[in-house]
Scaffold this motif. Structure first.
Motif, short mmCIF file in Angstrom:
data_model
loop_
_atom_site.label_atom_id
_atom_site.label_comp_id
_atom_site.label_asym_id
_atom_site.label_seq_id
_atom_site.Cartn_x
_atom_site.Cartn_y
_atom_site.Cartn_z
N ILE A 30 0.99 -1.26 -0.01
CA ILE A 30 0.04 0.10 0.05
C ILE A 30 0.77 1.37 0.01
O ILE A 30 0.75 2.22 -0.88
N SER A 32 2.31 4.72 0.32
CA SER A 32 1.81 6.03 0.44
C SER A 32 0.43 6.16 0.18
O SER A 32 -0.25 7.19 0.39
N ARG A 33 -0.24 5.24 -0.55
CA ARG A 33 -1.62 5.00 -0.70
C ARG A 33 -2.55 4.88 0.65
O ARG A 33 -3.63 5.07 0.81
N ARG A 36 -4.51 7.65 1.96
CA ARG A 36 -5.59 8.11 0.95
C ARG A 36 -6.96 7.14 1.02
O ARG A 36 -8.12 7.51 0.89
N ILE A 37 -6.79 5.81 1.42
CA ILE A 37 -7.88 4.82 1.39
C ILE A 37 -8.33 4.51 2.92
O ILE A 37 -9.40 4.09 3.03
N ASP A 60 -10.93 1.18 -3.90
CA ASP A 60 -10.19 1.91 -4.69
C ASP A 60 -11.01 2.41 -5.73
O ASP A 60 -10.75 3.13 -6.50
#
Length: 334
Positions: A30, A32-33, A36-37, A60
């Motif tokens: 995952i 750096s995502r 965001r999620i 996503d």
């Protein structure tokens, strides 16, 4: 107590590899995502900000008005902290659902978390009637007791609010609001149309319950859903509105469960079939899924991404997806 503690210790030892898998998933897959999620430690009640916090997971795919929201209530056997359930929540997130995991101490906190989810759905232009409540163990028990108690109160309130010459059977067109004339949508409450004009604090509509290894009949406990049904059997038999308010239900239980026997979930499943009027049973979607090889904890840990549980992960994910995405009649299966 000794059995519960022993089960907890064994589970903790068995799932040490899960923590390593989480670290790999978090920092290598995952990366750096993550931020965001997943949004963590969101306060859902300002009056109890230290306790009332939740984590929310976004799929996503782009959100649409039909994106379901799953609120998960953990039980008392597995670690009572949302961090432990990140891999589990990620599995549901990858199925295309928004997942909310609140920290809570009692039913009032759960009510506040559900109302927060309702407001969040409205703010994100999602369908606020696509909220599902999912629980494991005592979390499942609290989920069905809370929602069932709310549904029964709504049905009673609607009967009391009707004019004396009205009939609860006048509208047979499926689920509907308790009464458009008595609903205050700003605070998800219902105002009785009686002389007292009493304000009833109700939950937003719950589309479905996913109850994993958590229905048990303990007469001494206040959150006993079986006792609640028995005490209000007449409403199931006479109130059309109760049927309309009633959520869809998916029971999931492992036959190797030594904490809560599979027979207790089956008893609840049977009682619901017994109290519902024969001509209305087809309108209430209640499903039972039994797994021969699962114990109490594996109903949840199998949905964590570990190689030894891949097959069960797929089967459970399929059951969840069929229940939420394809509301069709389902037969009991092993």
């Amino acid at each position: 107590m000794n059995l519960t503690l022993f089960q907890y210790l064994i589970t903790s030892i068995q799932h040490i590899p899960t923590y390593f898998i989480y670290l790999k998933w978090r920092y290598w897959i995952i990366g750096s995502r993550f931020h965001r999620i997943i949004r963590r430690n969101i306060i859902y009640s300002k009056t109890e900000s230290n306790t009332c916090q939740l984590d929310i997971y976004y799929p996503d795919t782009s959100l649409s008005s039909q994106t379901p929201i799953i609120i998960f209530l953990y039980g008392s056997i597995l670690p009572p902290h949302s961090t432990y359930y990140i891999l589990f929540a990620n599995t549901l997130r990858e199925l295309g659902y928004i997942v909310i995991i609140p920290n809570f101490q009692h039913e009032r906190h759960i009510q506040l978390a559900i109302k927060w989810a309702y407001r969040h759905a409205c703010e994100k232009h999602l369908d606020p009637e696509m909220i599902y409540l999912m629980g494991h163990g005592t979390g499942a028990q609290k989920a069905i007791h809370l929602v069932l108690n709310d549904v029964l109160k709504k049905a009673k309130c609607y009967i009391n609010a009707l004019p004396s010459n009205s009939s609860t059977d006048s509208d047979n067109s499926g689920k509907h609001d308790p009464s458009s004339s008595i609903v205050n949508n700003n605070n998800n409450s219902i105002i009785s149309n009686t002389n007292e004009d009493h304000l009833y604090d109700f939950l937003p509509p719950i589309e479905g319950l996913l109850l994993f290894a958590g229905i048990y009949d303990r007469k001494e406990q206040s959150d006993n859903p079986l006792q609640l049904i028995k005490e209000n059997r007449y409403l199931f038999e006479t109130s059309r509105d109760l049927i309309d308010f009633f959520p869809r239900i998916l029971f999931v239980h492992g036959e190797k469960d030594t904490i809560i026997s599979v027979e207790e979930s089956m008893t609840m499943y049977s009682i619901l079939g017994d109290v519902l009027p024969p001509d209305q049973r087809d309108e209430v979607d209640v499903r039972m899924r039994l797994y021969k090889k699962l114990n109490h904890n594996q109903c949840i840990t199998s949905l964590m991404s570990t190689s030894s549980y891949d097959r069960m992960n797929k089967l459970l994910s399929q059951d969840i997806k069929e229940f939420i995405d394809l509301p069709t009649p389902h037969h009991e299966d092993n």
